[in-house]
Design an enzyme around this catalytic site. Sequence first.
Site, PDB file in Angstrom:
ATOM      1  N   LYS A 159       0.876  -1.174   0.000  1.00  0.00           N
ATOM      2  CA  LYS A 159       0.000   0.000   0.000  1.00  0.00           C
ATOM      3  C   LYS A 159       0.913   1.223   0.000  1.00  0.00           C
ATOM      4  O   LYS A 159       1.181   1.834   1.043  1.00  0.00           O
ATOM      5  CB  LYS A 159      -0.903  -0.046   1.240  1.00  0.00           C
ATOM      6  CG  LYS A 159      -2.131   0.831   1.139  1.00  0.00           C
ATOM      7  CD  LYS A 159      -3.111   0.512   2.259  1.00  0.00           C
ATOM      8  CE  LYS A 159      -4.230   1.528   2.319  1.00  0.00           C
ATOM      9  NZ  LYS A 159      -5.120   1.514   1.174  1.00  0.00           N
TER      10      LYS A 159
HETATM   11  N1  PPE Z   1      -7.785  -2.257  -2.741  1.00  0.00           N
HETATM   12  C1  PPE Z   1      -7.257  -1.027  -2.757  1.00  0.00           C
HETATM   13  C2  PPE Z   1      -6.559  -0.557  -3.973  1.00  0.00           C
HETATM   14  C3  PPE Z   1      -7.393  -0.224  -1.629  1.00  0.00           C
HETATM   15  O1  PPE Z   1      -6.875   1.000  -1.640  1.00  0.00           O
HETATM   16  C4  PPE Z   1      -8.083  -0.705  -0.495  1.00  0.00           C
HETATM   17  C5  PPE Z   1      -8.251   0.142   0.720  1.00  0.00           C
HETATM   18  C6  PPE Z   1      -8.607  -2.015  -0.533  1.00  0.00           C
HETATM   19  C7  PPE Z   1      -8.425  -2.755  -1.672  1.00  0.00           C
HETATM   20  C8  PPE Z   1      -9.295  -2.631   0.654  1.00  0.00           C
HETATM   21  O2  PPE Z   1      -8.367  -2.908   1.667  1.00  0.00           O
HETATM   22  P1  PPE Z   1      -8.796  -2.902   3.210  1.00  0.00           P
HETATM   23  O3  PPE Z   1      -9.056  -1.498   3.587  1.00  0.00           O
HETATM   24  O4  PPE Z   1      -7.635  -3.498   3.918  1.00  0.00           O
HETATM   25  O5  PPE Z   1     -10.026  -3.735   3.321  1.00  0.00           O
HETATM   26  N2  PPE Z   1      -8.313   1.526   0.479  1.00  0.00           N
HETATM   27  C9  PPE Z   1      -8.032   2.443   1.558  1.00  0.00           C
HETATM   28  C10 PPE Z   1      -7.769   3.847   1.064  1.00  0.00           C
HETATM   29  C11 PPE Z   1      -8.918   4.571   0.491  1.00  0.00           C
HETATM   30  C12 PPE Z   1      -8.568   5.994   0.198  1.00  0.00           C
HETATM   31  O6  PPE Z   1      -9.346   6.654  -0.508  1.00  0.00           O
HETATM   32  O7  PPE Z   1      -7.539   6.488   0.664  1.00  0.00           O
HETATM   33  C13 PPE Z   1      -9.089   2.384   2.641  1.00  0.00           C
HETATM   34  O8  PPE Z   1     -10.170   1.849   2.422  1.00  0.00           O
HETATM   35  O9  PPE Z   1      -8.822   2.876   3.731  1.00  0.00           O
END
Ligand code: PPE
Length: 304
Positions: A159
């Site tokens: 990330k």
């Molecule tokens: N894919 C991506 C690309 C992604 O950024 C997130 C979270 C997820 C999947 C889901 O991951 P999780 O949160 O562990 O379930 N995206 C984060 C950032 C959003 C933003 O706009 O900044 C979030 O949901 O916090």
Amino acid sequence: MPIPKVDKIWLNGNYVNWDEAKVHVLTHALHYGSGVFEGIRAYETLKGTAVFRLTDHIKRLFKSAKIYLMEIPYSPEVLIDVTKELIKINNLKSCYIRPIVFRGYGEMGLNPLNCPVDVAIAVWPWGAYLGEESFKHGIRAMISSFHRIDPNSLPPVAKATGQYINSILAKLEAVYSEYEEAILLDYRGFVSEGSGENIFIVKDGVIYTPSTTSSILEGITRDTVIKIARDLGIEVVERDLVRSDLFLADEVFCTGTAAEVVPIREIDKRIIEEPWPITRKLQEKFFQIVRGEDEKYQDWLELV
Ligand code: PPE
């Protein structure tokens, strides 16, 4: 919506005033995207405010840093304690939490090794990421013309801040096309994920979701929903999905910390008809769990 200000942000070991949590314009990460971050939520539960799967999020932060060869100058335990303390200091009952580790101000150029590694944690109240209506009525999504980054250019499992310009391109395309979200295909052409969410479909009572080799971020909400579904006796299969699997699904939904659990009601004009019984069941369970209303999943709630 502008970020609602709270009192303090933690920056490199100090609780500083919100308006003073600043960096230099020559910060390495501002130029090259050389940072890693997390998105976490704290919820008001029956036992008080609790951070959902905080330890798992901090572990993922360290994994992201490992990929980019960044040494985080604090232990996971310290970052966990600071997160809880910060929520208390700011008097928040529920909030979004954004830890970020980034190459700071030092040298310019692509070798980052002489730049400091800076660490900050911010918290603020953040409501429904995809809009209040999203939970009930679902969102409209399009398949992006931009492919998701591939593991041999930018490891999707990390990330990292710079990686998000890929998501931003897809999101802009969706917004300008009057859709709420973009779904990206991976470098092979299989379904990967949303700009900031993992994707699931339901077909004939079985849940399918792209596996970890489809260039996804290994979402913690994804993992949560897979466990909940299996505990409810619903089969979950991780496998490659094609575009038409989305069009012909009985249900489609997305998951993420910010987005939470949201139905998708339309993909490129193909309507996914209600009712969405499995999505509803999972949504309901998810919100019960984060609010501490299901004893069985207490371990995921880390009280502040
Ligand atoms: N894919 C991506 C690309 C992604 O950024 C997130 C979270 C997820 C999947 C889901 O991951 P999780 O949160 O562990 O379930 N995206 C984060 C950032 C959003 C933003 O706009 O900044 C979030 O949901 O916090």
